[in-house]
Write an enzyme that holds these catalytic residues in place. Structure first.
Site, PDB file in Angstrom:
ATOM      1  N   ASP A 201      33.178 -31.662 -33.869  1.00  0.00           N
ATOM      2  CA  ASP A 201      33.613 -33.094 -34.208  1.00  0.00           C
ATOM      3  C   ASP A 201      31.959 -33.870 -34.020  1.00  0.00           C
ATOM      4  O   ASP A 201      31.939 -34.830 -34.756  1.00  0.00           O
ATOM      5  CB  ASP A 201      34.427 -33.597 -33.426  1.00  0.00           C
ATOM      6  CG  ASP A 201      34.562 -33.401 -31.910  1.00  0.00           C
ATOM      7  OD1 ASP A 201      33.379 -33.031 -31.082  1.00  0.00           O
ATOM      8  OD2 ASP A 201      35.500 -33.695 -31.208  1.00  0.00           O
ATOM      9  N   THR A 202      31.264 -33.424 -33.003  1.00  0.00           N
ATOM     10  CA  THR A 202      29.907 -34.074 -32.602  1.00  0.00           C
ATOM     11  C   THR A 202      28.889 -33.737 -34.043  1.00  0.00           C
ATOM     12  O   THR A 202      28.265 -34.680 -34.396  1.00  0.00           O
ATOM     13  CB  THR A 202      29.515 -33.791 -31.601  1.00  0.00           C
ATOM     14  OG1 THR A 202      30.446 -33.996 -30.467  1.00  0.00           O
ATOM     15  CG2 THR A 202      28.036 -34.658 -31.192  1.00  0.00           C
ATOM     16  N   ASN A 260      25.318 -33.292 -22.808  1.00  0.00           N
ATOM     17  CA  ASN A 260      26.805 -33.771 -22.574  1.00  0.00           C
ATOM     18  C   ASN A 260      26.591 -34.708 -21.440  1.00  0.00           C
ATOM     19  O   ASN A 260      26.327 -34.172 -20.548  1.00  0.00           O
ATOM     20  CB  ASN A 260      27.709 -32.353 -22.328  1.00  0.00           C
ATOM     21  CG  ASN A 260      28.006 -31.753 -23.508  1.00  0.00           C
ATOM     22  OD1 ASN A 260      28.929 -32.184 -24.109  1.00  0.00           O
ATOM     23  ND2 ASN A 260      27.145 -30.699 -24.007  1.00  0.00           N
ATOM     24  N   GLY A 365      34.560 -43.933 -30.811  1.00  0.00           N
ATOM     25  CA  GLY A 365      35.438 -44.677 -30.267  1.00  0.00           C
ATOM     26  C   GLY A 365      34.712 -45.730 -29.452  1.00  0.00           C
ATOM     27  O   GLY A 365      34.913 -46.990 -29.337  1.00  0.00           O
TER      28      GLY A 365
END
Length: 432
Positions: A201-202, A260, A365
């Site tokens: 997804d990243t 991360n 988000g």
């Protein structure tokens, strides 16, 4: 999400939403993979007919298939405690270029009994296999496993021998589109093809960063925050290893050079502990809630699910700080700690890669969190461009659109995002 490219714009529409609830069974935390697959089928039915389908998900986790292609047990969640014993890397950084995380795929596999396993499929590839019957692996997700040779751009076959991992587990890395199985097409009411997109997804989110030049840093901000720069080649220096930076594959041969950071997970768990109150009033209070308390978002105590406010208080006691008083101060503490973690990661990425940065693009988000965006601009001293919110879905759709000839190279994709997605710029206010 369904996407349409028309009139020089790309538009997303949410067609179906379903929960992703992990399940603890006999002390082990699992993903409810069949519930997720049912949600995918329901979504495809609601979206149809679609010309193409692409799947992206979180990285690292996988399912094991036996010789008959059947799943051997529910995939284990990376937040499960089974990899807690790994305190040092088992994959050589000069080969994999991967940040050390105790739950990396390689560490998870070393806890497994693999005698009955024939194939390992990462989550998007497992869902794709059930949809199409085709077995394969997608590069951007493979590059997160600790089992990928980032220079040769293939599975790290020599490493498998050193770790006693059977070669048969690791399918060919492929970018082929595959038609749906006939029974799946009948179930959802139409036939289509599954296109291999950037399935991490990243990686999909970085495709949708609306950058105009290469001098940008990105923060893909959700449950996790991925902070880094886009490069033409990996950085495999000892300094990079010591800084715990990762080199993951992007589309078109790019490298996502990043670190991360724990991300909004800490805030999400606080909200859960508080009974899911409305976040907006809390953010408004946190805007003026003064606290000097700072936590390290990557402290291992914040990784598992549980009572996060109590863990923050315990961290403060451990580090000789006054714990935040009340919910607004807890929220403020989390967000200013994240902003400072982002500042450190951006500064390290610039220093280690030599890539200058003029702007920070915050997508996902977290781009809706005005206070977080403001604090990040203040901490980095750089403009923060917030949005798009659904960056991963946009990047996924853009790769599908390119496969169908609707858009060109990466620069054209990003130009399409700039024309389509609303963004907001936060200028640093001069008080980091």
């Amino acid at each position: 999400m369904s996407a349409a490219v028309t009139g020089g714009r790309i538009e997303l529409t949410q067609v179906h939403r379903f929960p992703n609830r992990p399940v603890r069974v006999a002390g082990t935390l699992h993903w409810d993979i069949l519930a997720l697959y049912r949600g995918v089928l329901d979504g495809l039915r609601a979206a149809g007919p679609a010309e193409s389908v692409g799947i992206d998900s979180w990285a690292i986790d996988y399912g094991l298939l036996d010789a008959a292609g059947r799943l051997i047990g529910n995939p284990v969640h990376y937040r499960d405690a089974r990899t807690n014993r790994f305190t040092a890397r088992v994959d050589p950084y000069e080969v994999t270029g991967l940040q050390f995380l105790q739950f990396n795929t390689v560490n998870q596999l070393l806890t497994e009994r693999l005698d009955q396993a024939e194939t390992m499929l990462l989550i998007p590839d497992l869902l794709g296999y059930w949809l199409t019957g085709a077995i394969g692996a997608e590069r951007t997700n493979v590059s997160t496993t600790g089992l990928y040779d980032v220079t040769r751009r293939e599975w790290a076959w020599d490493l498998f021998d050193k770790l006693n991992l059977p070669h048969r587990l690791f399918p060919e890395i492929s970018s082929e589109s595959t038609p749906l199985r006939a029974d799946v097409a009948e179930e959802i009411g139409y036939t289509t093809a599954v296109t291999k997109v950037a399935s991490h997804d990243t990686a999909s989110a970085v495709v949708a960063v609306p950058a105009e030049t290469g001098r940008f840093a990105y923060i893909s901000c959700g449950t996790w925050s991925l902070v880094g720069v886009e490069l033409p080649a990996p950085v495999l220096t000892e300094e990079s290893r010591l800084a715990n930076f990762t080199n993951e594959a992007g589309i078109d041969g790019t490298t996502r050079y990043l670190r991360n950071v724990m991300g909004l997970w800490i805030l999400q768990e606080c909200l859960r502990a508080w009974g899911e109150p409305d976040l907006e009033p809390l953010l408004a209070e946190a805007e003026t809630a003064g606290t000097d308390t700072v936590i390290d978002p990557d402290d291992p105590s914040f990784l598992p699910p549980g009572d996060m406010p109590a863990r923050i208080a315990a961290y403060c006691a451990r580090t000789g700080q006054r714990a935040p008083q009340g919910r607004a101060q807890v929220v403020r503490c989390i967000l200013q700690s994240l902003a400072l973690a982002y500042q450190r990661a951006v500064a390290d990425a610039v220093r280690l890669s030599g890539r200058p940065v003029e702007v920070v693009h915050l997508v996902g988000g977290g781009s809706l969190n005005t206070l977080l965006c403001r604090l990040t601009a203040d901490a980095t001293g750089l403009p923060v461009v917030a949005g798009p919110v659904e960056a991963a879905a946009l990047g996924n759709a853009l790769v599908q659109a390119r496969a169908r000839g609707l858009v060109g190279d990466l620069a054209e994709m990003r130009d399409l995002v700039r024309r389509s997605a609303g963004v907001r710029t936060y200028e640093p206010r001069g008080h980091a």
